[in-house]
Write a protein that holds these residues in place. Structure first.
Motif, PDB file in Angstrom:
ATOM      1  N   LEU A   1      -3.182  20.315  -3.927  1.00  0.00           N
ATOM      2  CA  LEU A   1      -2.343  21.090  -4.826  1.00  0.00           C
ATOM      3  C   LEU A   1      -1.598  22.318  -3.917  1.00  0.00           C
ATOM      4  O   LEU A   1      -2.485  23.141  -3.293  1.00  0.00           O
ATOM      5  N   GLY A   2      -0.462  22.192  -3.856  1.00  0.00           N
ATOM      6  CA  GLY A   2       0.207  23.218  -3.019  1.00  0.00           C
ATOM      7  C   GLY A   2       0.734  22.619  -1.523  1.00  0.00           C
ATOM      8  O   GLY A   2       1.391  23.462  -0.840  1.00  0.00           O
ATOM      9  N   SER A   3       0.124  21.468  -1.445  1.00  0.00           N
ATOM     10  CA  SER A   3       0.510  21.018   0.209  1.00  0.00           C
ATOM     11  C   SER A   3       1.535  19.954   0.054  1.00  0.00           C
ATOM     12  O   SER A   3       1.064  19.100  -0.564  1.00  0.00           O
ATOM     13  N   LEU A   4       3.000  19.995   0.499  1.00  0.00           N
ATOM     14  CA  LEU A   4       3.838  18.910   0.681  1.00  0.00           C
ATOM     15  C   LEU A   4       3.272  17.709   1.472  1.00  0.00           C
ATOM     16  O   LEU A   4       3.425  16.835   1.185  1.00  0.00           O
ATOM     17  N   SER A   5       2.768  18.173   2.529  1.00  0.00           N
ATOM     18  CA  SER A   5       2.284  17.356   3.650  1.00  0.00           C
ATOM     19  C   SER A   5       1.199  16.353   2.834  1.00  0.00           C
ATOM     20  O   SER A   5       1.278  15.140   3.357  1.00  0.00           O
ATOM     21  N   GLY A   6       0.285  17.091   2.301  1.00  0.00           N
ATOM     22  CA  GLY A   6      -0.849  16.192   1.529  1.00  0.00           C
ATOM     23  C   GLY A   6      -0.313  15.203   0.531  1.00  0.00           C
ATOM     24  O   GLY A   6      -0.856  14.080   0.599  1.00  0.00           O
ATOM     25  N   ALA A   7       0.768  15.571  -0.210  1.00  0.00           N
ATOM     26  CA  ALA A   7       1.364  14.790  -1.101  1.00  0.00           C
ATOM     27  C   ALA A   7       1.965  13.619  -0.396  1.00  0.00           C
ATOM     28  O   ALA A   7       1.912  12.399  -0.888  1.00  0.00           O
ATOM     29  N   VAL A   8       2.618  13.791   0.539  1.00  0.00           N
ATOM     30  CA  VAL A   8       3.295  12.744   1.361  1.00  0.00           C
ATOM     31  C   VAL A   8       2.234  11.786   2.001  1.00  0.00           C
ATOM     32  O   VAL A   8       2.303  10.496   1.929  1.00  0.00           O
ATOM     33  N   LEU A   9       1.222  12.464   2.789  1.00  0.00           N
ATOM     34  CA  LEU A   9      -0.079  11.493   3.399  1.00  0.00           C
ATOM     35  C   LEU A   9      -0.602  10.721   2.089  1.00  0.00           C
ATOM     36  O   LEU A   9      -1.028   9.505   2.489  1.00  0.00           O
ATOM     37  N   SER A  10      -0.925  11.458   0.967  1.00  0.00           N
ATOM     38  CA  SER A  10      -1.751  10.680  -0.022  1.00  0.00           C
ATOM     39  C   SER A  10      -0.893   9.399  -0.656  1.00  0.00           C
ATOM     40  O   SER A  10      -1.274   8.283  -1.018  1.00  0.00           O
ATOM     41  N   ALA A  11       0.578   9.875  -0.726  1.00  0.00           N
ATOM     42  CA  ALA A  11       1.287   8.562  -1.345  1.00  0.00           C
ATOM     43  C   ALA A  11       1.183   7.405  -0.397  1.00  0.00           C
ATOM     44  O   ALA A  11       1.572   6.399  -0.707  1.00  0.00           O
ATOM     45  N   ILE A  12       1.479   7.597   1.130  1.00  0.00           N
ATOM     46  CA  ILE A  12       1.334   6.796   2.014  1.00  0.00           C
ATOM     47  C   ILE A  12       0.102   5.982   2.031  1.00  0.00           C
ATOM     48  O   ILE A  12      -0.045   4.612   1.728  1.00  0.00           O
ATOM     49  N   LEU A  13      -1.060   6.813   1.806  1.00  0.00           N
ATOM     50  CA  LEU A  13      -2.308   6.036   1.871  1.00  0.00           C
ATOM     51  C   LEU A  13      -2.517   5.080   0.624  1.00  0.00           C
ATOM     52  O   LEU A  13      -3.055   4.027   0.754  1.00  0.00           O
ATOM     53  N   LEU A  14      -2.332   5.624  -0.509  1.00  0.00           N
ATOM     54  CA  LEU A  14      -2.420   4.864  -1.855  1.00  0.00           C
ATOM     55  C   LEU A  14      -1.705   3.854  -1.958  1.00  0.00           C
ATOM     56  O   LEU A  14      -2.058   2.874  -2.705  1.00  0.00           O
ATOM     57  N   THR A  15      -0.360   3.893  -1.372  1.00  0.00           N
ATOM     58  CA  THR A  15       0.555   3.042  -1.618  1.00  0.00           C
ATOM     59  C   THR A  15       0.045   1.645  -0.912  1.00  0.00           C
ATOM     60  O   THR A  15       0.358   0.387  -1.241  1.00  0.00           O
ATOM     61  N   VAL A  16      -0.346   1.969   0.378  1.00  0.00           N
ATOM     62  CA  VAL A  16      -0.850   0.920   0.911  1.00  0.00           C
ATOM     63  C   VAL A  16      -2.010   0.224   0.616  1.00  0.00           C
ATOM     64  O   VAL A  16      -2.116  -1.073   0.560  1.00  0.00           O
ATOM     65  N   VAL A  17      -2.859   0.942   0.124  1.00  0.00           N
ATOM     66  CA  VAL A  17      -4.093   0.436  -0.673  1.00  0.00           C
ATOM     67  C   VAL A  17      -3.684  -0.428  -1.732  1.00  0.00           C
ATOM     68  O   VAL A  17      -4.063  -1.533  -1.949  1.00  0.00           O
ATOM     69  N   SER A  18      -2.632  -0.073  -2.550  1.00  0.00           N
ATOM     70  CA  SER A  18      -2.084  -0.774  -3.908  1.00  0.00           C
ATOM     71  C   SER A  18      -1.542  -1.760  -3.526  1.00  0.00           C
ATOM     72  O   SER A  18      -1.534  -2.689  -4.255  1.00  0.00           O
ATOM     73  N   THR A  19      -0.859  -2.003  -2.405  1.00  0.00           N
ATOM     74  CA  THR A  19      -0.005  -2.966  -2.096  1.00  0.00           C
ATOM     75  C   THR A  19      -0.819  -4.240  -1.658  1.00  0.00           C
ATOM     76  O   THR A  19      -0.532  -5.314  -2.001  1.00  0.00           O
ATOM     77  N   TYR A  20      -2.072  -3.906  -1.007  1.00  0.00           N
ATOM     78  CA  TYR A  20      -2.960  -4.984  -0.477  1.00  0.00           C
ATOM     79  C   TYR A  20      -3.823  -5.430  -1.669  1.00  0.00           C
ATOM     80  O   TYR A  20      -4.750  -6.340  -1.458  1.00  0.00           O
ATOM     81  N   LEU A  21      -3.821  -4.597  -2.594  1.00  0.00           N
ATOM     82  CA  LEU A  21      -4.728  -4.993  -3.878  1.00  0.00           C
ATOM     83  C   LEU A  21      -3.895  -5.234  -5.115  1.00  0.00           C
ATOM     84  O   LEU A  21      -4.523  -5.381  -6.250  1.00  0.00           O
ATOM     85  N   GLN A  22      -2.786  -5.846  -4.983  1.00  0.00           N
ATOM     86  CA  GLN A  22      -1.889  -6.241  -6.114  1.00  0.00           C
ATOM     87  C   GLN A  22      -2.639  -7.199  -6.967  1.00  0.00           C
ATOM     88  O   GLN A  22      -2.393  -7.454  -8.082  1.00  0.00           O
ATOM     89  N   GLY A  23      -3.232  -8.028  -6.256  1.00  0.00           N
ATOM     90  CA  GLY A  23      -3.736  -9.325  -6.939  1.00  0.00           C
ATOM     91  C   GLY A  23      -5.040  -8.948  -7.755  1.00  0.00           C
ATOM     92  O   GLY A  23      -5.732  -9.814  -8.645  1.00  0.00           O
ATOM     93  N   TYR A  24      -5.587  -7.679  -7.602  1.00  0.00           N
ATOM     94  CA  TYR A  24      -6.779  -7.332  -8.065  1.00  0.00           C
ATOM     95  C   TYR A  24      -6.347  -5.879  -8.716  1.00  0.00           C
ATOM     96  O   TYR A  24      -6.992  -4.791  -8.218  1.00  0.00           O
ATOM     97  N   PRO A  25      -5.727  -5.884  -9.838  1.00  0.00           N
ATOM     98  CA  PRO A  25      -5.398  -4.695 -10.573  1.00  0.00           C
ATOM     99  C   PRO A  25      -6.669  -3.789 -11.140  1.00  0.00           C
ATOM    100  O   PRO A  25      -6.670  -2.380 -10.777  1.00  0.00           O
ATOM    101  N   GLU A  26      -7.489  -4.666 -11.194  1.00  0.00           N
ATOM    102  CA  GLU A  26      -9.102  -3.823 -11.988  1.00  0.00           C
ATOM    103  C   GLU A  26      -9.474  -3.115 -10.647  1.00  0.00           C
ATOM    104  O   GLU A  26     -10.073  -1.882 -10.768  1.00  0.00           O
ATOM    105  N   THR A  27      -9.839  -3.612  -9.604  1.00  0.00           N
ATOM    106  CA  THR A  27     -10.120  -3.132  -8.216  1.00  0.00           C
ATOM    107  C   THR A  27      -9.495  -1.922  -7.931  1.00  0.00           C
ATOM    108  O   THR A  27      -9.939  -1.024  -7.401  1.00  0.00           O
ATOM    109  N   ARG A  28      -8.158  -2.138  -8.021  1.00  0.00           N
ATOM    110  CA  ARG A  28      -7.404  -0.821  -7.655  1.00  0.00           C
ATOM    111  C   ARG A  28      -7.676   0.270  -8.371  1.00  0.00           C
ATOM    112  O   ARG A  28      -7.933   1.458  -7.880  1.00  0.00           O
ATOM    113  N   MET A  29      -7.779   0.245  -9.641  1.00  0.00           N
ATOM    114  CA  MET A  29      -8.187   1.202 -10.648  1.00  0.00           C
ATOM    115  C   MET A  29      -9.542   1.949 -10.150  1.00  0.00           C
ATOM    116  O   MET A  29      -9.775   3.276 -10.412  1.00  0.00           O
TER     117      MET A  29
END
Length: 317
Positions: free
Chosen positions: A247-275
């Motif tokens: 909270l309060g870090s723009l760089s942190g928001a950018v990094l976490s968005a990249i990280l979680l988007t990549v994880v989410s993309t590779y787990l599209q076929g497993y929505p329960e696992t993603r959550m």
């Protein structure tokens, strides 16, 4: 002024290089459609994360209705291109403006609330928006609305570039300092003569505008949009970007968005696992890094620490 220009031009040069390299790889076919779509989706999520960062991280207002503004931008832009036949750039602007107006309408009464009450109010707004689109036949109702694929790397990148540029400049301005003072101690800020409601509404409106821009890119990156895509779980996905990054870090928001988007993309076929992974990540972060990956620091702060000689000078925040 010189200090700001020293930070501005390296950012611009680095951004141009990143855009040029990726565009060259896409043009030469070295990046296939899967990877180019992933990059576009990363850019969209960064816009959402950074726009919510302005509301939660800078102003300290706990909003969990960002999916509502995303939906407004998505549907308004789809109407502009699919129903009115206007250019995509106008659709992006229209989506952002209407989302900003929605943010202004919601922000004026609800931002007088605090904490959990504000969270409930914004979540209620997002659900109202979803139900409204669900019952409008003009945009397809529950079946959804078909949308042309118009979002490209160029549109998404420059939308992201403008978003970060505006929010960084706002944060570093006297308006941003006033917004941060509201986050730190609203009572003290009010006692010092700062119009706390005004700055909360301004930050909320700017954040809503860029959420609408992200909505326009989001809707035209897929071939159909449905109200179910903008439920409260989508708001929590965006919230996770900000909390995980710090909270309060723009760089942190950018990094976490990249990280979680990549994880989410590779787990599209497993929505329960993603959550499950999302939940585990949040639990681990709250246990071992309560302030998030970056806390309140930016990447530039780490550069300053590395340049500081051992045993001398300031050691950051």
């Amino acid at each position: 002024m010189k200090k700001k220009s020293k930070q501005f031009w390296p950012f611009v040069i680095a951004s141009v290089l990143v855009y040029g390299i990726v565009q060259l790889l896409i043009s030469n076919g070295m990046l296939n459609q899967f990877y180019s779509n992933t990059l576009i989706y990363i850019a969209i999520n960064i816009i959402l994360a950074v726009s919510l960062h302005l509301v939660i991280g800078i102003t300290g207002q706990f909003s969990i209705g960002h999916a509502g503004f995303l939906a407004v931008g998505a549907y308004i832009s789809a109407i502009v291109t699919m129903k009115l036949g206007l250019p995509f750039i106008l659709a992006i602007i229209a989506g952002g403006i209407v989302a900003a107006l929605a943010g202004l309408i919601v922000g004026i009464p609800s931002l007088r609330l605090k904490g959990d009450y504000l969270a409930i109010a914004t979540l209620g707004f997002a659900e109202i928006i979803r139900i409204v689109f669900l019952n409008i036949d003009y945009v397809g109702g529950a079946a959804g609305m078909q949308v042309s694929h118009l979002t490209t790397w160029t549109y998404s990148f420059f939308s992201l570039f403008i978003t970060i540029l505006v929010i960084v400049n706002f944060t570093n301005s006297r308006h941003g300092i006033a917004a941060i003072s509201v986050r730190e101690n609203e009572i003290a800020a009010d006692a010092m003569g700062i119009n706390t409601t005004y700055y909360k509404v301004v930050a909320f409106t700017i954040g809503s505008f860029f959420a609408g821009v992200a909505g326009a890119l989001y809707s035209h990156n897929f071939y159909i949009i449905q109200p179910s895509q903008f439920g409260f779980l989508k708001s929590f996905d965006i919230l996770i970007f900000v909390v995980l990054g710090g909270l309060g870090s723009l760089s942190g928001a950018v990094l976490s968005a990249i990280l979680l988007t990549v994880v989410s993309t590779y787990l599209q076929g497993y929505p329960e696992t993603r959550m499950i992974i999302y939940s585990l990540v949040l639990i681990l972060v709250m246990l071992y890094r309560p302030k998030g990956l970056m806390g309140t620091m930016e990447i530039t702060d780490y550069f300053k620490l590395w340049r500081t000689p051992k045993g001398g000078g300031q050691h950051g925040k």
